[in-house]
Structure formats: structure tokens, C-alpha cells
Motif scaffolding. Structure first.
Motif, short mmCIF file in Angstrom:
data_model
loop_
_atom_site.label_atom_id
_atom_site.label_comp_id
_atom_site.label_asym_id
_atom_site.label_seq_id
_atom_site.Cartn_x
_atom_site.Cartn_y
_atom_site.Cartn_z
N PRO A 97 0.81 -1.23 0.00
CA PRO A 97 0.00 0.00 0.00
C PRO A 97 0.84 1.27 0.00
O PRO A 97 0.47 2.26 -0.65
CB PRO A 97 -0.82 -0.13 1.29
CG PRO A 97 -0.91 -1.60 1.53
CD PRO A 97 0.42 -2.12 1.11
N ALA A 129 -6.14 -1.72 -3.96
CA ALA A 129 -5.05 -2.60 -3.55
C ALA A 129 -5.46 -4.06 -3.69
O ALA A 129 -4.67 -4.91 -4.13
CB ALA A 129 -4.65 -2.30 -2.11
N ALA A 188 -3.85 -1.10 3.72
CA ALA A 188 -4.24 -0.18 2.64
C ALA A 188 -5.32 0.79 3.10
O ALA A 188 -5.30 1.98 2.72
CB ALA A 188 -4.73 -0.99 1.44
#
Length: 286
Positions: free
Chosen positions: A44, A82, A148
Motif C-alpha cells: 500500500p 489494492a 491499505a
């Protein structure tokens, strides 16, 4: 008394051999576990840096909103993006590694026969290792979107999830939808987990089990792109791997995810049965 009963040592309880906490601790402290966790946690941040360098995604001029186009709209959108970029391949690797390396690594270290001589019943050994492998796989799939979501919220704020089909979901509801997505991704990866685990019971080479599972998963993805197969593609687990996108709609659709989960679980049960049946009859010398 039977011969088996008289041969047992006093206090011996097969169900107490190789406790899950012991196996989990062994796997947690291995270097490959720490490396996988670091890669998933860093992804991330890498995506956020990429967006910072390249600028906000501006779409393709066709009026449609995609997950990638709206990645910087909110923390929820960043987490969904993500998952989108990693579900097809990246998340396959930890699943294959945690489930495919577990038995074969013991054989490669020549410690498998000593575990069985402890004695740990074969079914108990496989069940403990498979359970821990699946738990670590689930943890890997939770770790990525969780990090994320935190990175995206810090970078882009806490806000609604902009849907690819148009509209938006409140942030609170979006988190629930993302949880459904993660759950489905885990179920869809049960095929890879069972395949890797089965290969782990038939080979002494961990790389062969892990690589074989990843390779066959890639082959499945390639076959799903062959449109000439027609409806035969529906029996491929890869055909349903992105059915979780149905959860990112104003009204969640379950049909595709139910079909995909059924296909995945069916394959996983067959491969798991092959693993237990084959290992029960295997002459273990490693």
C-alpha cells in the motif's frame, strides 16, 4: 485390550500431539513468513508513492469510473484498488507458500519421519499443518486491505466508496463490503491452497509444491482467457476470481460469488481428500 491399546505409552493422547499453537509458532518465526508479511504491508505504501509521483488517476475519458480511476477518492477506494491489483496473482503466492511449504519442508529437513515417530498420527499432522497454513493465508489476505485502508485514509481521507458502476457507498457500509470481498477472495483461493498442500504431500521439494501450485493457477488463468472454450470456462476456478466485484455495486449481487465459491470448495475438497488418502499410504523415509 487390543494390541494398539497395549502398545501405547501411559498418558499418550493422539489428539494432543502437535498442538496448533506449537505449529503456528514454528511457522510464524520462519523467515519466509516475515518476508511475506513485509511485502504485503509495504505494497500500500508503494501504491501511495506511485500515485503521489504520477498524480491522481484521471480516468480514460470514457465517462466510466473504475477502481483504478477512483483509487485516490477515499481510503476505502484505495483499499479496494489494492485488492484489485493483488488478487489475481500476488495473493496467490502466500497461499501457495503457507500451504505448499509446510509438509514438504519437513521432508526436505529429514524431520518428517521423526514427527511421525513421536508419534504424531498422520491425519493429525496433516490437519494441524493445513489448519495453520489456512490461518496464515487468511491473515495475509486481511493484512493487505487493512494496511491499505489505514494508508489510504491517512493520505486521502475517510469518505464514501466511489463505485465503478456509479454512485457511492457510505464509509461504514463500504468497510462491510470490503470484508465480504476479502472473505470471497479467501474462499476462491482454497483451490490453490488445497493444490499446494496436496503437492506438498507427494514431493520432498518445497519449491516444487509451491511453484507447481502457482504455475497451475496461472495455467487456469490463461485457459479462462480462451473464449473458444465457451461454457467450459465456468468449471475453472479462475473464471470466478473477480466475482467479488459484484459486492461493489449499489445492490450487492451474490449469484456469481456463490457459484465461484461452490466451484472452489468442490476442487478443494477433492484435492484435500487426495492429500490425506495419499499421505496415509505413503512410505515416509525423509
Amino acid at each position: 485390550m487390543t494390541a494398539n491399546a497395549t502398545a501405547r505409552a501411559p498418558g499418550y493422547r493422539p489428539r494432543r500431539t502437535l498442538p496448533l499453537r506449537v505449529e503456528a509458532r514454528r511457522q510464524l518465526l520462519r523467515r519466509r513468513t516475515l518476508v511475506i508479511a513485509a511485502v504485503l504491508a509495504l505494497l500500500p505504501f508503494v501504491l501511495a508513492v506511485a500515485f503521489a509521483i504520477g498524480g491522481d488517476p484521471n480516468g480514460r475519458g470514457n465517462g466510466r469510473i473504475t477502481l483504478m480511476d477512483s483509487a485516490t477518492a477515499s481510503g476505502a477506494n484505495f483499499a479496494a484498488t489494492a485488492l484489485f491489483v493483488s488478487a489475481g496473482f500476488l495473493l496467490v503466492v502466500p497461499v501457495a507458500l503457507f500451504c505448499g511449504d509446510t509438509v514438504a519442508s519437513e521432508a526436505s529437513w529429514s524431520s518428517l519421519r521423526y514427527l511421525l515417530a513421536a508419534p504424531v498420527p498422520r491425519a493429525r499432522l496433516l490437519l494441524s499443518k493445513l489448519t495453520v497454513g489456512l490461518l496464515f493465508s487468511a491473515a495475509a489476505m486481511v493484512l493487505l486491505p487493512l494496511v491499505a485502508l489505514g494508508v489510504g485514509t491517512a493520505a486521502y481521507g475517510w469518505g464514501p466508496l466511489q463505485l465503478p458502476t456509479g454512485g457511492a457507498l457510505p464509509a461504514g457500509e463500504a468497510v462491510g463490503r470490503l470484508a465480504v470481498v476479502v472473505g470471497y477472495v479467501f474462499v476462491s483461493q482454497l483451490v490453490t491452497a488445497a493444490l499446494a498442500f496436496w503437492l506438498s504431500t507427494v514431493t520432498d521439494a518445497p519449491l516444487g509444491a509451491v511453484g507447481g501450485a502457482v504455475g497451475l493457477t496461472i495455467v487456469g488463468n490463461v485457459l479462462d482467457q480462451v473464449t473458444a472454450l465457451g461454457t467450459w470456462r465456468k468449471v475453472l476456478p479462475a473464471h470466478w476470481q473477480y466475482s467479488w466485484a459484484d459486492a461493489l455495486q449499489p445492490t450487492m449481487e451474490w449469484a456469481g460469488m456463490i457459484q465461484g465459491a461452490a466451484v472452489s470448495v468442490a476442487y478443494a475438497l477433492v484435492l484435500g481428500a487426495l492429500a490425506f488418502r495419499g499421505f496415509a499410504r505413503k512410505d515416509v523415509v525423509s
